[in-house]
Design a protein around this motif. Sequence first.
Motif, PDB file in Angstrom:
ATOM      1  N   PRO A 144      41.865 109.649  83.591  1.00  0.00           N
ATOM      2  CA  PRO A 144      43.208 109.584  82.965  1.00  0.00           C
ATOM      3  C   PRO A 144      44.199 108.981  83.945  1.00  0.00           C
ATOM      4  O   PRO A 144      43.703 109.284  85.077  1.00  0.00           O
ATOM      5  CB  PRO A 144      43.218 111.149  82.581  1.00  0.00           C
ATOM      6  CG  PRO A 144      42.383 111.815  83.776  1.00  0.00           C
ATOM      7  CD  PRO A 144      41.216 110.859  83.865  1.00  0.00           C
ATOM      8  N   SER A 145      45.172 108.698  83.622  1.00  0.00           N
ATOM      9  CA  SER A 145      46.191 108.166  84.461  1.00  0.00           C
ATOM     10  C   SER A 145      47.554 108.972  84.156  1.00  0.00           C
ATOM     11  O   SER A 145      47.868 109.200  83.008  1.00  0.00           O
ATOM     12  CB  SER A 145      46.366 106.759  84.526  1.00  0.00           C
ATOM     13  OG  SER A 145      46.877 106.259  82.934  1.00  0.00           O
ATOM     14  N   HIS A 146      48.515 109.006  85.160  1.00  0.00           N
ATOM     15  CA  HIS A 146      49.652 109.852  84.806  1.00  0.00           C
ATOM     16  C   HIS A 146      50.733 109.124  85.788  1.00  0.00           C
ATOM     17  O   HIS A 146      50.328 108.831  86.782  1.00  0.00           O
ATOM     18  CB  HIS A 146      49.374 111.351  85.215  1.00  0.00           C
ATOM     19  CG  HIS A 146      50.638 112.369  84.771  1.00  0.00           C
ATOM     20  ND1 HIS A 146      51.653 112.385  85.382  1.00  0.00           N
ATOM     21  CD2 HIS A 146      50.530 113.044  83.696  1.00  0.00           C
ATOM     22  CE1 HIS A 146      52.362 113.260  84.777  1.00  0.00           C
ATOM     23  NE2 HIS A 146      51.726 113.861  83.771  1.00  0.00           N
ATOM     24  N   PRO A 147      51.919 109.157  85.313  1.00  0.00           N
ATOM     25  CA  PRO A 147      52.977 108.252  86.095  1.00  0.00           C
ATOM     26  C   PRO A 147      53.335 109.212  87.403  1.00  0.00           C
ATOM     27  O   PRO A 147      53.459 108.428  88.460  1.00  0.00           O
ATOM     28  CB  PRO A 147      54.211 108.472  85.281  1.00  0.00           C
ATOM     29  CG  PRO A 147      54.004 109.332  83.882  1.00  0.00           C
ATOM     30  CD  PRO A 147      52.545 109.402  84.070  1.00  0.00           C
ATOM     31  N   THR A 148      53.405 110.365  87.368  1.00  0.00           N
ATOM     32  CA  THR A 148      53.878 111.138  88.671  1.00  0.00           C
ATOM     33  C   THR A 148      52.505 111.999  89.199  1.00  0.00           C
ATOM     34  O   THR A 148      52.549 112.058  90.676  1.00  0.00           O
ATOM     35  CB  THR A 148      55.038 112.021  88.454  1.00  0.00           C
ATOM     36  OG1 THR A 148      54.605 112.760  87.119  1.00  0.00           O
ATOM     37  CG2 THR A 148      56.272 111.088  87.896  1.00  0.00           C
ATOM     38  N   LYS A 149      51.874 112.675  88.570  1.00  0.00           N
ATOM     39  CA  LYS A 149      50.929 113.623  89.131  1.00  0.00           C
ATOM     40  C   LYS A 149      49.758 112.794  89.800  1.00  0.00           C
ATOM     41  O   LYS A 149      49.313 111.843  89.146  1.00  0.00           O
ATOM     42  CB  LYS A 149      50.236 114.448  88.152  1.00  0.00           C
ATOM     43  CG  LYS A 149      51.310 115.552  87.759  1.00  0.00           C
ATOM     44  CD  LYS A 149      50.600 116.511  86.909  1.00  0.00           C
ATOM     45  CE  LYS A 149      51.509 117.582  86.151  1.00  0.00           C
ATOM     46  NZ  LYS A 149      50.948 118.040  84.901  1.00  0.00           N
ATOM     47  N   LEU A 150      49.113 113.317  90.932  1.00  0.00           N
ATOM     48  CA  LEU A 150      47.986 112.845  91.479  1.00  0.00           C
ATOM     49  C   LEU A 150      46.555 112.960  90.690  1.00  0.00           C
ATOM     50  O   LEU A 150      46.846 114.338  89.858  1.00  0.00           O
ATOM     51  CB  LEU A 150      47.908 113.258  92.876  1.00  0.00           C
ATOM     52  CG  LEU A 150      48.784 113.051  94.061  1.00  0.00           C
ATOM     53  CD1 LEU A 150      48.692 113.676  95.112  1.00  0.00           C
ATOM     54  CD2 LEU A 150      48.660 111.442  94.368  1.00  0.00           C
ATOM     55  N   LEU A 151      45.794 112.349  90.726  1.00  0.00           N
ATOM     56  CA  LEU A 151      44.619 112.713  89.943  1.00  0.00           C
ATOM     57  C   LEU A 151      43.835 113.835  90.726  1.00  0.00           C
ATOM     58  O   LEU A 151      43.530 113.900  91.759  1.00  0.00           O
ATOM     59  CB  LEU A 151      43.656 111.488  89.974  1.00  0.00           C
ATOM     60  CG  LEU A 151      42.138 111.700  89.256  1.00  0.00           C
ATOM     61  CD1 LEU A 151      42.535 111.853  87.536  1.00  0.00           C
ATOM     62  CD2 LEU A 151      41.532 110.685  89.369  1.00  0.00           C
ATOM     63  N   LYS A 152      43.485 114.936  89.915  1.00  0.00           N
ATOM     64  CA  LYS A 152      42.880 116.054  90.668  1.00  0.00           C
ATOM     65  C   LYS A 152      41.164 116.023  90.311  1.00  0.00           C
ATOM     66  O   LYS A 152      40.860 115.857  89.123  1.00  0.00           O
ATOM     67  CB  LYS A 152      43.350 117.616  89.940  1.00  0.00           C
ATOM     68  CG  LYS A 152      44.383 117.850  90.681  1.00  0.00           C
ATOM     69  CD  LYS A 152      45.131 119.267  90.083  1.00  0.00           C
ATOM     70  CE  LYS A 152      44.726 120.441  90.695  1.00  0.00           C
ATOM     71  NZ  LYS A 152      45.352 121.531  90.200  1.00  0.00           N
ATOM     72  N   CYS A 192      34.531 115.560  81.684  1.00  0.00           N
ATOM     73  CA  CYS A 192      35.602 115.839  80.968  1.00  0.00           C
ATOM     74  C   CYS A 192      37.023 115.503  81.592  1.00  0.00           C
ATOM     75  O   CYS A 192      36.999 115.602  82.810  1.00  0.00           O
ATOM     76  CB  CYS A 192      35.438 117.493  80.926  1.00  0.00           C
ATOM     77  SG  CYS A 192      34.044 118.223  79.884  1.00  0.00           S
ATOM     78  N   THR A 193      37.923 115.279  80.842  1.00  0.00           N
ATOM     79  CA  THR A 193      39.070 115.036  81.457  1.00  0.00           C
ATOM     80  C   THR A 193      40.124 115.759  80.689  1.00  0.00           C
ATOM     81  O   THR A 193      40.141 116.252  79.565  1.00  0.00           O
ATOM     82  CB  THR A 193      39.515 113.401  81.175  1.00  0.00           C
ATOM     83  OG1 THR A 193      39.401 113.214  79.670  1.00  0.00           O
ATOM     84  CG2 THR A 193      38.394 112.459  81.640  1.00  0.00           C
ATOM     85  N   ASP A 194      41.381 115.781  81.374  1.00  0.00           N
ATOM     86  CA  ASP A 194      42.451 116.585  81.042  1.00  0.00           C
ATOM     87  C   ASP A 194      43.752 115.739  81.208  1.00  0.00           C
ATOM     88  O   ASP A 194      44.264 115.874  82.484  1.00  0.00           O
ATOM     89  CB  ASP A 194      42.387 117.956  81.520  1.00  0.00           C
ATOM     90  CG  ASP A 194      43.808 118.987  80.854  1.00  0.00           C
ATOM     91  OD1 ASP A 194      44.871 118.231  80.474  1.00  0.00           O
ATOM     92  OD2 ASP A 194      43.566 120.231  80.921  1.00  0.00           O
ATOM     93  N   LYS A 195      44.462 115.081  80.215  1.00  0.00           N
ATOM     94  CA  LYS A 195      45.371 114.365  80.233  1.00  0.00           C
ATOM     95  C   LYS A 195      46.721 115.082  80.979  1.00  0.00           C
ATOM     96  O   LYS A 195      47.267 114.528  81.717  1.00  0.00           O
ATOM     97  CB  LYS A 195      45.815 113.696  78.763  1.00  0.00           C
ATOM     98  CG  LYS A 195      45.009 112.584  78.699  1.00  0.00           C
ATOM     99  CD  LYS A 195      45.789 111.290  78.022  1.00  0.00           C
ATOM    100  CE  LYS A 195      45.117 110.090  77.969  1.00  0.00           C
ATOM    101  NZ  LYS A 195      44.103 110.081  77.005  1.00  0.00           N
ATOM    102  N   LYS A 196      46.915 116.274  80.271  1.00  0.00           N
ATOM    103  CA  LYS A 196      48.126 116.982  80.802  1.00  0.00           C
ATOM    104  C   LYS A 196      48.058 117.180  82.330  1.00  0.00           C
ATOM    105  O   LYS A 196      49.191 117.204  82.922  1.00  0.00           O
ATOM    106  CB  LYS A 196      48.321 118.351  79.986  1.00  0.00           C
ATOM    107  CG  LYS A 196      49.300 118.193  78.940  1.00  0.00           C
ATOM    108  CD  LYS A 196      49.692 119.548  78.415  1.00  0.00           C
ATOM    109  CE  LYS A 196      48.604 120.692  78.600  1.00  0.00           C
ATOM    110  NZ  LYS A 196      49.034 121.678  77.629  1.00  0.00           N
TER     111      LYS A 196
END
Lengths: 300, 243
Positions: B19-27, B49-53
């Motif tokens: 998943p990608s997110h504009p501000t958060k880093l990938l955990k 498993c991925t969690d977009k939020k």
Amino acid sequence: MPREVGPSLNERQFFQQALKEKIRIDGRNFEDFRQVQLEFGDEYGVSDVRLGKTRVLTKISAEVTTPYPDRPFDGLFTITTALSPMTLPSFSVSGPPSETEILLSRLLEKTIRRSGALDTESLCLLAGKSCFSVRADVHILSADGNLVDAACFGVVSALRHFRRNDISVSGEEVTVYTLREREGVPLSLLHYPLCVTFSFYTPAPGEEEMVLVDATQLEEHTRDGSCTIGMNKHGEVCQIAKLGGAPTDAVMLLQCANVALQHVLKLSKIMDEKLAEDTKKRDKGGMRAELSAENARITE
Amino acid sequence: MATETIVLPGDQLDADTLPSHPTKLLKLGPGLVHIPPNSIIATVAGRLCTDKKKNAVWIEFNAGRYIPASDDLVIATIHHSSTDCYFASISDYASNASLPHLSFEGATRKSRPQLAPGALVYARVTLSNKHMDPEIECVSSTTGKSDGLGPLVGGMLFSISLAMSRRLMLSRPAEQGALVLLDELGTAGVAFEIAVGRNGKVWVDSKSIKTTLAIGKLIQRTDQEGWVVEKQRIMARKVAKET
């Protein structure tokens, strides 16, 4: 690390309570065995016995060697048991054998070797010079109680399944044929002894003693005494081992012997059926099939 | 229906599965490791498993041995006691964890719970690294409250797989873990108390031996036979009717 972590107090108390209400944790009757599954390997003399979660693999092998000097007419027969940390962390590879290991090999020794199940005289090739040495290696793969009964069943069924190399003796010369040159010869077994283990529980003074057959790991840890009876399907008792534990009524032991006979008959029947199945599987189809020159080919 | 990605140890993950997110880093969660500069490798076999939020990615797997991790809730068995702490066993094949004597709610030198060898406690792992023996506690060190931790009395212990204990401890077991068993039993009117340890143990207590056994067996069978939601409902109702 060799550490016997027994069951917790909660489990022990729950088990005692359930016994009082005549309930067994896995729902069996007190005198029932768990379901026995027996499978043979592709090689002769390999048996895989499953008794609930207990799993024992036995392998029989034979080689030609010299007999003991004080017994020139007898072959050699040894049973070795291997308990590795793979089964339970309390078994250690190095160091002295644990009590479980010693008891297991001693009971197998008494039931199978001392009772003369395998006719060692039939293993002799040249008196005093050469004989067969049969070796049974018992590997406990998974331990959930009642290793003795499962191991004994495994060894006897593997002995019945095994085929040793055919030999011919001319004068002082012994020729050993490979299994491809001549069909293997089954071992000469006089009878098929099996073990049944009973566990005794004395809940409280004044209350009746309870007997369970084929104990699981938890039931073994909480028992007050146990008795292993080795007998064959003719009702001949090979050995009775009650090693310490709480004192038991003699009449109770006689009743246990009767129950043991019922189980030995059932187990012998399973062994006969599985051996017959295995023979049928290996049967190439009689003389016509053997003499046929047709190659096995993959038909589409 | 999103397709599931099964990964094997050593698989490198493509960027489009993450998943990608504009501000958060990938955990990165359990089972994944980052090899600089920009490759993410799976270390266990399981379902990705991925969690977009939360912008998180992890692997759901069913490993054999429990490895203690901080803040995990476990069911430990007291092995023996020394002058200032108990030694409790979390798993059969690892060394004992230490549980300080005063690490219980309202415990002082004069009044503390006396636990015999073999007693069960519900505890939280405080220290867990691979070089030292783990440490556990039965009280929250910040608030001083036990939050349900402490000795477990009565009942019966059942062994389950690590994946099952994780499913039982999810905040929304029905949607996240396809587990409706305990909810069904509750709505059917069966009264029971349960404690789930992340180390593959579940403690059940109920009014009668039969009920406790039945509930424990249900959980074990859901685990071993892989029951779907419908089957869990049917079996739970059957047990509720018999008790």
